[in-house]
Enzyme design. Structure first.
Site: not given
Ligand code: 13P
Length: 278
Positions: A82-83, A179-180, A207-208, A229-230, A232
């Site tokens: 990821d990222h 994100h978060g 994402h997020g 994507n999950v 947080t």
């Molecule tokens: P969250 O942390 O908001 O769940 O998003 C995760 C994410 O997009 C990782 O790429």
């Protein structure tokens, strides 16, 4: 043996119109329990590593663990970096056996994002791996304007050109998520998603995935998001359950607390795996 190509998992999801949940994992338990839950629910899952966690668990170990636990189940299990913002780091992950990587050039200009994504796509091809890119800006859920300001969202005509020129395999889009933990309930721009899905032929990624209302996620899965994507909330549940279980533990054994954790986290995974239509 169910270790599977992320690209293939996403192409199947695209064909059948649903999304697969991808979790940012960070230790053996978070990987193994996600795979256990996917097997119990009979759905695919994607295990992701966020590069900063390589201090806890190096890419080689993360990749070996994911492959070993995938071997025990029948459902497809993908592995994805990821990222990453760094081509050397991406090479390190590819060498370690990651069959799917993300280059995040969303903070670069359109042309620079294209330039680096093309290089990553070329490099990944040498390893038989696939690539995720991001276009538009998926910011921080703690800043309202990061997800409510539509000028940061992905433009369908740019997305089309971007995918054609880079050759990336799937595209993360900005349509109102971040994100978060969100400071206000997000409202995904589903009309834009419909247009993005028409403009671009590769699977789309959202994402997020923490805190988006379930009804919006389900619709996003039907309208073209094939990977959610999950991160947080998974991390937060580990933290919360650790605090609860260790505070209340009569015996102070790490092993018995881990067994109690397993039940709760597998339960969380089993529900979350379905939020986007799998
Ligand atoms: P969250 O942390 O908001 O769940 O998003 C995760 C994410 O997009 C990782 O790429």
């Amino acid at each position: 043996m169910a270790f599977a190509s992320v690209k293939q998992i996403l192409l199947d999801a695209q064909e059948k119109n649903y999304g697969v949940v991808a979790f940012d994992c960070f230790n053996y338990e978070s990987i193994a329990w996600a795979v256990e839950a996917a097997e119990l629910e009979n759905v695919p899952v994607i295990i992701m590593q966020y590069p900063a966690t390589k201090k806890i668990i190096p890419f080689t170990a993360f990749s070996a663990i994911t492959k070993a636990v995938a071997d025990r189940v029948k459902v497809p299990v993908g592995l994805h970096l990821d990222h990453s913002y760094d081509l050397d780091e991406i090479k390190e992950a590819l060498e370690a056996g990651f069959p799917s990587v993300m280059f995040d050039g969303s903070k670069l200009s359109f042309e620079d994002n294209i330039k680096y994504c093309k290089q990553v796509a070329e490099m990944a091809k040498g390893y038989g791996a696939s690539v995720e890119a991001e276009l538009g800006k998926v910011g921080t859920a703690g800043n309202l304007e990061d997800f409510a300001d539509s000028s940061k969202y992905t433009k369908p005509e740019e997305a089309k050109e971007f995918v054609e020129r880079t050759g990336v395999d799937y595209l993360a889009v900005a349509i109102g998520s971040a994100h978060g933990f969100y400071v206000a309930t997000p409202k995904l721009d589903l009309l834009r998603l419909r247009e993005l899905d028409k403009a671009v032929n590769v699977p789309l990624v959202l994402h997020g995935g923490t805190g988006i209302p379930d009804d919006q996620l389900l619709e996003a899965g039907h309208l073209g998001i094939n990977k959610l994507n999950v991160g947080t909330e998974l991390d937060a549940f580990f933290f919360q359950y650790t605090a609860e279980l260790t505070n209340n533990a009569k015996d102070k054994h790490y092993g018995s607390y881990t067994v109690a954790m397993q039940e709760r986290i597998v339960d969380y995974y089993r529900k979350k795996l379905h939020v986007i239509g799998a």
